[in-house]
Design a protein around this motif. Structure first.
Motif, short mmCIF file in Angstrom:
data_model
loop_
_atom_site.label_atom_id
_atom_site.label_comp_id
_atom_site.label_asym_id
_atom_site.label_seq_id
_atom_site.Cartn_x
_atom_site.Cartn_y
_atom_site.Cartn_z
N MET A 15 0.84 -1.20 0.00
CA MET A 15 0.00 0.00 0.00
C MET A 15 0.88 1.26 0.00
O MET A 15 0.64 2.18 -0.77
N LEU A 16 1.91 1.28 0.83
CA LEU A 16 2.79 2.44 0.87
C LEU A 16 3.57 2.60 -0.42
O LEU A 16 3.78 3.72 -0.90
N ARG A 17 4.00 1.49 -1.02
CA ARG A 17 4.72 1.57 -2.29
C ARG A 17 3.82 2.13 -3.39
O ARG A 17 4.25 2.96 -4.18
N ARG A 18 2.53 1.65 -3.44
CA ARG A 18 1.60 2.19 -4.43
C ARG A 18 1.40 3.68 -4.21
O ARG A 18 1.39 4.47 -5.16
N LEU A 19 1.24 4.08 -2.96
CA LEU A 19 1.06 5.49 -2.65
C LEU A 19 2.30 6.29 -3.05
O LEU A 19 2.19 7.36 -3.66
N ALA A 20 3.48 5.77 -2.74
CA ALA A 20 4.72 6.47 -3.07
C ALA A 20 4.87 6.63 -4.58
O ALA A 20 5.21 7.71 -5.07
N ILE A 21 4.58 5.57 -5.32
CA ILE A 21 4.70 5.64 -6.78
C ILE A 21 3.72 6.66 -7.34
O ILE A 21 4.07 7.48 -8.18
N THR A 22 2.49 6.64 -6.84
CA THR A 22 1.46 7.58 -7.32
C THR A 22 1.85 9.02 -7.03
O THR A 22 1.75 9.89 -7.89
N VAL A 50 -8.65 17.92 -1.27
CA VAL A 50 -8.45 16.79 -2.18
C VAL A 50 -9.23 15.60 -1.63
O VAL A 50 -8.99 15.15 -0.51
N ILE A 51 -10.18 15.10 -2.40
CA ILE A 51 -11.03 13.99 -1.97
C ILE A 51 -10.64 12.74 -2.74
O ILE A 51 -10.58 12.75 -3.97
N GLU A 52 -10.38 11.66 -1.99
CA GLU A 52 -10.03 10.38 -2.60
C GLU A 52 -10.84 9.29 -1.91
O GLU A 52 -10.94 9.27 -0.68
N THR A 53 -11.42 8.39 -2.69
CA THR A 53 -12.20 7.27 -2.16
C THR A 53 -11.62 5.98 -2.71
O THR A 53 -11.33 5.88 -3.90
N PHE A 54 -11.45 4.99 -1.83
CA PHE A 54 -10.87 3.71 -2.23
C PHE A 54 -11.34 2.64 -1.24
O PHE A 54 -11.89 2.95 -0.17
N VAL A 55 -11.13 1.38 -1.57
CA VAL A 55 -11.49 0.25 -0.71
C VAL A 55 -10.19 -0.33 -0.16
O VAL A 55 -9.25 -0.61 -0.91
N ASP A 56 -10.14 -0.49 1.17
CA ASP A 56 -8.94 -1.02 1.81
C ASP A 56 -9.31 -1.48 3.22
O ASP A 56 -10.44 -1.32 3.66
N LEU A 57 -8.32 -1.99 3.94
CA LEU A 57 -8.48 -2.35 5.34
C LEU A 57 -8.34 -1.09 6.19
O LEU A 57 -7.62 -0.17 5.81
N LEU A 67 -12.93 -5.37 4.73
CA LEU A 67 -12.73 -4.23 3.83
C LEU A 67 -13.70 -3.09 4.16
O LEU A 67 -14.84 -3.33 4.56
N TYR A 68 -13.21 -1.87 3.97
CA TYR A 68 -13.99 -0.66 4.20
C TYR A 68 -13.89 0.23 2.97
O TYR A 68 -12.87 0.22 2.27
N THR A 69 -14.92 1.01 2.73
CA THR A 69 -14.85 2.09 1.75
C THR A 69 -14.34 3.30 2.52
O THR A 69 -14.99 3.76 3.46
N ILE A 70 -13.18 3.79 2.13
CA ILE A 70 -12.51 4.86 2.85
C ILE A 70 -12.49 6.11 1.98
O ILE A 70 -12.13 6.05 0.80
N THR A 71 -12.89 7.23 2.57
CA THR A 71 -12.84 8.51 1.88
C THR A 71 -11.99 9.46 2.69
O THR A 71 -12.22 9.63 3.89
N SER A 99 -13.17 9.05 6.57
CA SER A 99 -14.30 8.25 7.05
C SER A 99 -14.15 6.87 6.44
O SER A 99 -13.65 6.73 5.31
N ALA A 100 -14.51 5.85 7.20
CA ALA A 100 -14.41 4.46 6.74
C ALA A 100 -15.71 3.75 7.06
O ALA A 100 -16.13 3.69 8.21
N VAL A 101 -16.35 3.22 6.03
CA VAL A 101 -17.64 2.55 6.17
C VAL A 101 -17.45 1.10 5.74
O VAL A 101 -16.86 0.83 4.68
N PRO A 102 -17.94 0.13 6.56
CA PRO A 102 -17.76 -1.27 6.19
C PRO A 102 -18.32 -1.55 4.80
O PRO A 102 -19.42 -1.10 4.46
#
Length: 169
Positions: A15-22, A50-57, A67-71, A99-102
């Motif tokens: 996850m950190l590597r993907r974030l760093a690359i992005t 800056v608003i970002e939404t993704f699915v992660d732990l 998994l949660y939907t995280i914004t 915010s994180a919603v199941p």
């Protein structure tokens, strides 16, 4: 370290590597551009809301979980200095709320809280290194709380070997 902790550490590392690359991709593009005979160029870019939404732990050092939907809603600032000889120094900071919603089990708690992500990158003709930190504090709809701090560092030496450090607490 248990197999579950190793799996989670690998998940967080990816996850950190993907974030760093992005976040650092624009910096790598600048480094690949031909050098110009000019003084260092420094740029600062600031973005608010800056608003970002993704699915992660929901981040934990123990690993696993649903998994949660995280914004996230963050303010971002990026600094970059590019030198004539190809050296680069760059940093970024994102700080704000989440915010994180199941995703599939509404009986689980939702979470809200604060998040800060920082990264630094340096490149010379001999070395490349980067350090990234991830801090999050959350409160669940059930009253539970969590806090997580992750630090990752890499250093590529002139001989091509890479030293890496990862810590979650």
């Amino acid at each position: 370290m248990s197999r579950n902790q190793q799996k989670h550490t690998l998940q967080e590392d990816l996850m950190l590597r993907r974030l760093a690359i992005t976040l650092l991709a624009p910096f790598f593009i600048v480094v690949a551009a031909p050098a110009h005979a000019a003084p260092p160029t420094t740029t600062t870019t600031t973005q608010q809301g800056v608003i970002e939404t993704f699915v992660d732990l929901v981040p934990t050092c123990e690993g696993g979980g649903p998994l949660y939907t995280i914004t996230t809603t963050t303010n971002r600032i990026e600094h970059e200095t590019v030198f004539e000889d190809g050296r680069v120094h760059a940093t970024f900071t994102d700080t704000g709320t989440f915010s994180a919603v199941p995703l599939s089990d509404p009986s689980l708690p939702s979470y809200t809280g604060k998040v800060t992500i920082w990264g630094g990158f340096n490149q010379s003709m001999k070395n490349v290194n980067g350090t990234f930190t991830f801090n999050v504090r959350g409160t669940g709809s059930d009253g539970s709380t969590f806090s997580n701090h992750i630090v990752e560092h890499f250093n590529e030496r002139p001989n091509g070997t890479v030293q890496e450090f990862f810590r979650c607490h």
